[in-house]
Enzyme design. Structure first.
Site, PDB file in Angstrom:
ATOM      1  N   ALA A 177      43.743  -2.318  -8.759  1.00  0.00           N
ATOM      2  CA  ALA A 177      45.073  -1.961  -8.765  1.00  0.00           C
ATOM      3  C   ALA A 177      45.446  -1.166  -9.897  1.00  0.00           C
ATOM      4  CB  ALA A 177      45.695  -3.254  -8.539  1.00  0.00           C
ATOM      5  N   GLU A 227      36.291  -9.184  -5.164  1.00  0.00           N
ATOM      6  CA  GLU A 227      35.910  -9.567  -6.462  1.00  0.00           C
ATOM      7  C   GLU A 227      36.625 -10.957  -6.998  1.00  0.00           C
ATOM      8  OE1 GLU A 227      34.814  -6.940 -10.245  1.00  0.00           O
ATOM      9  OE2 GLU A 227      36.788  -6.647  -9.409  1.00  0.00           O
ATOM     10  N   LYS A 266      45.003   1.356 -25.828  1.00  0.00           N
ATOM     11  CA  LYS A 266      45.787   0.162 -25.452  1.00  0.00           C
ATOM     12  C   LYS A 266      44.816  -0.845 -25.117  1.00  0.00           C
ATOM     13  CE  LYS A 266      47.426  -2.131 -21.598  1.00  0.00           C
ATOM     14  NZ  LYS A 266      47.284  -3.731 -22.068  1.00  0.00           N
ATOM     15  N   SER A 321      43.589  -5.106 -24.017  1.00  0.00           N
ATOM     16  CA  SER A 321      44.290  -5.952 -23.227  1.00  0.00           C
ATOM     17  C   SER A 321      45.180  -6.699 -24.081  1.00  0.00           C
ATOM     18  CB  SER A 321      43.208  -6.860 -22.351  1.00  0.00           C
ATOM     19  OG  SER A 321      43.966  -8.228 -21.862  1.00  0.00           O
ATOM     20  N   GLU A 322      46.525  -7.049 -23.524  1.00  0.00           N
ATOM     21  CA  GLU A 322      47.554  -8.007 -24.063  1.00  0.00           C
ATOM     22  C   GLU A 322      46.800  -9.428 -24.399  1.00  0.00           C
ATOM     23  OE1 GLU A 322      48.517  -8.250 -19.785  1.00  0.00           O
ATOM     24  OE2 GLU A 322      47.892  -6.635 -21.334  1.00  0.00           O
TER      25      GLU A 322
END
Length: 500
Positions: free
Chosen positions: A251, A402, A196, A198-199
């Site tokens: 995350a 960051e 997948k 990144s969109e």
């Protein structure tokens, strides 16, 4: 926040389009060796961050499409795994040739999608080629424990086998290169892939799939577009995948690890960083400032290993900040077609632009001074002025979190122990650098720094032969080098009783 007065965006004037419709890949899913229409009618806009224009629309992937791709990858894995290393190596060399032959097309697509200066995109493509070439060679030279009798009358043979079908999630900052860092060792080791992208930045990954489709058996490489909470989550939890590998945020890494736990699949995480740059009083300050001009602002600072957190000895802090601010203030900010000397492009998206400028605004309210830069640049586009923040106190948000933009913070220290303690006092452990002319100090301090890569008198220098990966909140697993091949394979011990 007020607009920065220390930088402007160089615009391309009367330049031809960076890409045309004919340059675009098929804007569909790539499953079982062919491009197929999306199952959903929902589309995701792909934005050029230099102009804020929509350059393409891709299908929003579904769980069902992930399942189809996994079925294809699982069906293909046995035959692919049976190929001897020489055969897989030759295919990887052919992939490298195909990418190299389309360098300019891929670089233009990458810059149109991400806003990168063309010099950065061309470097990405060159490193992509080198990654495939290295893995093509490394898979033919794997080593392991020699066969022998380690128990009396029993011959032990250690085999290295592929894991099977592997799910991959790649980030937006290096779309094609991070895909190559995963795809090359995964295929070399004999596995199949469902990836997948990144969109936000799918164009070069889809173009890569188009370019190499005839080189790989159907099902060996699959690409499913979509959002992380749907496509990425399904890859992480899928019971028929043997591993999930992700390059992304902390995350995202936590979410993937949690989702993968139920099936006890292997997890490979290359996450964020907050690289300290420890400058001792005997360092070559000019060389350090010049190096940080590149290492702190390469790819507009959207780089997990960026030299973004300077710790400089108090006795030379003033001189160093002056030199660094001078270097950073001369950086050329602009659109990809605005000249070969453009060094810094935009943030990848409006959301990320607002995130970065939010850090700068909060730093300003905390009394932190910008020696240069300090805010956004007038649009269009998501441009932020290259920034050096000084007088940064210990524990400040800007020095611990960051930011992932063109921002370098500068703190001071008084002695070596304080420098090491504060360098290590962040949740991340990806990379760091030490600047000193004292060889004994360079060895001692590097040994005490809790980071997966430590440079001495340089920063952000990578090679395919050496591993890349972090400690602590930066994740686990290694990209590049023979260690990546180890990550994507398993060992099996076969013991023969030959007593007579």
């Amino acid at each position: 926040m007020t607009t920065s007065t220390t930088a402007s965006v160089r615009r391309a004037v009367d330049a031809p389009p960076l890409i045309t419709a004919a340059d675009l890949p098929p804007l569909r899913q790539f499953i079982d060796g062919e491009f197929v229409d999306g199952a959903s009618e929902r589309l995701i806009d792909v934005i050029d961050p230099s102009s804020e224009d929509v350059v393409a629309r891709i299908p929003e992937g579904t769980v069902e499409e992930v399942d189809r791709a996994v079925v294809a990858a699982v069906a293909a894995k046995e035959q692919w795994a049976r190929r001897v290393p020489k055969e897989r190596s030759e295919i990887l060399h052919s992939i490298a040739d195909r990418v190299a032959g389309n360098t300019e097309l891929l670089a233009r697509l990458e810059s149109a999608n991400t806003g990168k200066p063309l010099a950065v995109s061309r470097d990405d493509i060159g490193q992509t080629v080198d990654t495939f070439r290295f893995m093509a060679g490394a898979v033919r030279a794997a080593t392991s424990l020699a066969a022998g009798d380690y128990a009396e009358d029993h011959l032990s043979v250690v085999l290295r086998e592929p894991l099977g079908a592997i799910g991959v999630v790649t980030p937006w900052n290096y779309p094609l290169l991070m895909a190559a860092w995963k795809i090359a060792p995964i295929l070399a080791a004999g596995n199949t892939v469902v990836l997948k992208p990144s969109e936000q930045t799918p164009l070069t990954t889809l173009k890569f799939a188009e370019l190499v489709a005839d080189l790989l058996p159907p099902g060996v490489l699959n690409v499913v577009n979509g959002y992380g909470p749907v496509v990425g989550a399904r890859l992480a939890e899928h019971p028929d995948l043997d591993m999930i590998a992700l390059t992304g945020s902390v995350a995202s890494g936590r979410a993937v690890a949690r989702a993968a736990a139920d099936t006890l699949k292997r997890v490979h995480l290359e996450l964020g960083g907050k690289a300290p740059v420890v400058v001792f009083p005997d360092a070559d300050l000019t060389a350090a400032a010049q190096a940080l001009r590149v290492a702190g602002f390469w790819n507009s600072g959207q780089e997990c290993g960026a030299a973004c957190r300077v710790l400089v000895h108090e006795s030379v802090a003033g001189e160093f900040v002056e030199q660094l601010a001078c270097e950073v203030g001369e950086l050329v900010v602009g659109e990809p077609l605005a000249g070969d000397d453009v060094e810094v492009g935009p943030m990848v998206s409006k959301a990320h632009f607002e995130r970065v400028t939010g850090y700068l605004e909060r730093a300003r309210k905390e009394g932190i001074r910008a020696a240069t830069g300090g805010g956004p640049i007038d649009g269009p586009g998501y441009f932020v002025a290259p920034t050096v923040l000084t007088d940064v106190p210990e524990g400040a948000e800007a020095a611990r979190e960051e930011i992932f933009g063109p921002v370098v913070t500068v703190e001071t220290f008084t002695d070596e122990d304080e420098a090491v303690r504060r360098a290590n006092d962040v949740p991340f452990g990806l990379s760091a650098s030490v600047w000193t002319e004292n060889a004994r100090r360079s060895h001692a301090v590097a040994a005490r720094l809790d980071f997966g890569t430590v440079w001495v008198n340089s920063h952000l220098v990578l090679a395919s032969e050496v591993p890349w990966g972090g400690f602590k909140g930066s994740g686990y697993g290694r990209d590049l080098s023979i260690y990546a091949l180890d990550d994507y394979s398993r060992t099996k011990h076969v013991m023969h009783n030959h007593a007579r």
